[in-house]
Design a protein around this motif. Structure first.
Motif, short mmCIF file in Angstrom:
data_model
loop_
_atom_site.label_atom_id
_atom_site.label_comp_id
_atom_site.label_asym_id
_atom_site.label_seq_id
_atom_site.Cartn_x
_atom_site.Cartn_y
_atom_site.Cartn_z
N SER A 90 81.47 51.25 3.29
CA SER A 90 80.97 49.98 2.75
C SER A 90 80.14 49.25 3.80
O SER A 90 80.24 49.53 5.00
N PRO A 92 78.00 45.13 4.19
CA PRO A 92 77.50 43.91 3.55
C PRO A 92 76.02 44.05 3.24
O PRO A 92 75.28 44.73 3.96
N THR A 139 78.52 44.64 -6.98
CA THR A 139 78.52 45.57 -5.87
C THR A 139 77.44 46.61 -6.10
O THR A 139 77.27 47.11 -7.21
N GLU A 174 76.40 41.58 -3.15
CA GLU A 174 76.83 41.08 -1.86
C GLU A 174 77.38 42.18 -0.96
O GLU A 174 77.50 41.99 0.25
N ARG A 175 77.74 43.30 -1.54
CA ARG A 175 78.31 44.41 -0.77
C ARG A 175 77.86 45.72 -1.38
O ARG A 175 77.60 45.80 -2.58
#
Length: 208
Positions: A90, A92, A139, A174-175
């Protein structure tokens, strides 16, 4: 972790054009319906691997497990084929300066705002590199990032990831999450991604 897995599963389903994932007590089921890949179970941990592997007998059944290859390999029966380690990663989402395609390549975006492909073309029009992003619940799920062998080591993988990032920013994500191979993991670490968990795939092969 549960949130990352949920986002990845739903984004993967969008990216691959399969049905909406079905929640199960230990993860999710995806009815893929393709040769060699009929159904996929994504398991949040290794706790149910043994019972799943014993009860699932149809060829073309896949397990994607949040857990080490070593643990999965010693748990499933011998008729299951266990793949190499993969990695749920993952990062940001960040707004960065626009990056131009490395010369002499050109890039194009193809998509509908939910699933978007970045396609990098060589001067002769052939595909040199590609990548896809699917937006699921805020996401960005990155998928199918590939650089053709004859075009590797020219910065195309890094460029594709930057363009996918730009698409994700525009969509309000946002991610970002993805599942990387061992080779891909090395690139993504240099781009600021972090490993959340090892992912192990196991499947029952279909006979040709």
């Amino acid at each position: 972790m549960a949130g990352l897995i949920k986002a990845w599963v739903h984004g993967w389903a969008l990216s691959r054009g399969v049905g909406v994932p079905v929640a199960e007590p230990d993860g999710y089921r995806l009815d893929v319906g393709r040769p060699g890949h009929r159904v996929r179970y994504v398991l949040a941990d290794t706790g149910s691997v043994a019972s799943r592997a014993r009860s699932l007998t149809e060829p073309g059944t896949w397990l994607k497990v949040s857990g080490s290859r070593e643990e999965v390999a010693k748990t499933v029966p011998p008729e299951w084929e266990v793949g190499p380690p993969e990695y749920l990663m993952s990062a940001p989402i960040a707004l960065r300066p626009v990056m131009a395609a490395p010369e002499p390549y050109r890039a194009e975006l193809v998509g509908d705002g939910v699933v978007t492909d970045v396609v990098v073309r060589a001067p002769d029009g052939s595909r040199a590199a590609t990548g896809r992003v699917a937006i699921a619940g805020g996401t960005a799920v990155i998928d199918q990032v590939v650089t053709e062998p004859e075009h590797q080591r020219r910065g195309l993988g890094r460029f594709v990831m930057r363009r996918l990032d730009e698409v994700a920013v525009a969509a309000g994500a946002e991610r970002a999450v993805l599942v990387a191979t061992g080779q891909g993991r090395a690139l993504y670490l240099t781009l600021g991604w972090t490993v959340a968990t090892e992912i192990t795939a196991a499947h029952l092969p279909e006979e040709n």
